[in-house]
Design an enzyme around this catalytic site. Structure first.
Site, mmCIF file in Angstrom:
data_model
loop_
_atom_site.group_PDB
_atom_site.id
_atom_site.type_symbol
_atom_site.label_atom_id
_atom_site.label_comp_id
_atom_site.label_asym_id
_atom_site.label_seq_id
_atom_site.Cartn_x
_atom_site.Cartn_y
_atom_site.Cartn_z
ATOM 1 C CG HIS A 53 -1.814 1.092 1.413
ATOM 2 N ND1 HIS A 53 -1.771 1.948 2.477
ATOM 3 C CD2 HIS A 53 -2.849 1.508 0.632
ATOM 4 C CE1 HIS A 53 -2.737 2.827 2.380
ATOM 5 N NE2 HIS A 53 -3.409 2.594 1.262
ATOM 6 C CG HIS A 95 -3.206 9.010 0.100
ATOM 7 N ND1 HIS A 95 -3.783 9.818 1.060
ATOM 8 C CD2 HIS A 95 -4.079 7.990 -0.108
ATOM 9 C CE1 HIS A 95 -4.937 9.300 1.427
ATOM 10 N NE2 HIS A 95 -5.146 8.196 0.744
HETATM 11 O O1 G3P Z 1 -5.817 0.462 -2.013
HETATM 12 C C1 G3P Z 1 -6.808 0.830 -1.131
HETATM 13 C C2 G3P Z 1 -6.536 2.080 -0.382
HETATM 14 O O2 G3P Z 1 -5.399 2.710 -0.894
HETATM 15 C C3 G3P Z 1 -7.668 3.010 -0.348
HETATM 16 O O3 G3P Z 1 -7.493 4.044 0.581
HETATM 17 O O4 G3P Z 1 -6.987 6.310 1.300
HETATM 18 O O5 G3P Z 1 -5.189 4.605 1.267
HETATM 19 O O6 G3P Z 1 -6.045 5.535 -0.857
HETATM 20 P P1 G3P Z 1 -6.391 5.163 0.558
HETATM 21 CA CA CA Z 2 -4.760 4.354 -2.414
#
Ligand code: G3P
Ligand code: CA
Length: 298
Positions: A53, A95
């Site tokens: 992630h 992000h």
């Molecule tokens: O991949 C799923 C996740 O990234 C969604 O939430 O806020 O981390 O982009 P976020």
């Molecule tokens: Ca994400």
């Protein structure tokens, strides 16, 4: 849960995990889910995707080339990245929709609050330090362009789980993503063929647009749509990707019965990873791909 055979089934590839298959068999046999054995007791987990992630973001600055390389080295099958667009139309990887948390933008551009990504040119973003906030050892780490991320991930051996972040802020970004992917010769075709490229978003309309532009690339819907919505979504989407604590085994089974995959986020403890795998998910999105890799290897 409905098990009607008349529900339309999606067209995506399916890798039924051992646990999911166990759940499906148990349901078909009229058994309660409590009778289904733990996946860890009897199943191999080789087919559960390990998605890093924002890269290996527990130990490295998120959404940086260093985090992407580390994720691949730590055993991730996929590197999850967030893509947005600069003021002059270049795709960048970050992000938050502002630069404040993960760069030194407030120091370098004190008069530009609220420091929205879309208000800065790509050249301006190149001057930012996207590593120091995580630790002095990462000083000088750059905010990657999408093109740089493609190059590094492509050559890392890992695949890419690409999130189009806040597409409502960037009209037409789906076509920009497609164009950048196509600039890397052969990337789309070779990656899709090996399950190494997929695109997701919280914005379902954006994914509908993207799949019309790039019908061979699997698209995922972030969030937890109601079970009653799943048959309709399965007519065009390939994945449902919810928060890991928002689902149960019946939800996983229904998504998969409709021909879609399910990847859950953001799963960072061994206990939560074990729970997700036991539910039979197809992929686990984690800040700690090394921990997940060790668990999947057990
Ligand atoms: O991949 C799923 C996740 O990234 C969604 O939430 O806020 O981390 O982009 P976020
Ligand atoms: Ca994400």
């Amino acid at each position: 849960m409905s098990t009607s055979p008349t529900v339309p089934v999606g067209t995506s590839r399916r890798r039924h995990t051992g646990a999911a298959a166990s759940v499906a068999i148990a349901l078909a046999a009229g058994l309660s889910l409590g009778a289904v054995p733990s996946a860890f007791a009897s199943e191999s987990h080789d087919d559960v995707l390990n998605a890093a992630h924002r890269g290996s973001s527990d130990a490295h600055p998120e959404n940086t080339l260093t985090a992407f390389r580390a994720g691949a080295e730590q055993g991730a099958d996929l590197i999850e990245i967030d893509v947005q667009r600069s003021a002059d139309g270049e795709l960048v990887v970050i992000h938050d929709t502002t630069l404040a948390r993960t760069t030194n933008v407030e120091e370098l551009f004190p008069d530009r609050a609220p420091w929205n990504v879309g208000d800065f040119t790509a050249a301006e973003m190149q001057t930012l330090d996207a590593g120091s906030w995580k630790g002095s050892q990462f000083a000088g780490e750059k905010l990657p362009t999408f093109t740089e991320a493609i190059d590094v991930i492509r050559h890392s051996g890992a695949g890419m789980l690409l999130e189009i972040k806040a597409p409502e802020l960037y009209t037409g970004i789906e076509a920009d993503v497609s164009a950048d992917l196509r600039e890397s010769r052969g990337y789309v075709q070779s990656s899709v063929a090996r399950d190494k490229l997929m695109v997701q978003s919280f914005n379902f309309d954006s994914m509908k647009t993207f799949t019309q532009l790039e019908p061979t690339v699997p698209v995922g819907l972030l969030g937890t749509p109601a079970i009653s919505q799943l048959p309709d979504l399965a007519t065009w989407a390939d994945q449902i990707n919810p928060h890991h604590l928002s689902i149960d085994a019946a939800y996983v089974t229904e998504v998969q019965r409709l021909g879609m995959d399910i990847l859950v986020w953001t799963v960072n403890t061994e206990a939560d990873m074990t729970r997700a795998i036991d539910l039979g998910v197809d992929g686990v999105i984690t800040n700690r791909p090394d921990v997940l890799d060790a668990l999947l290897d057990d």
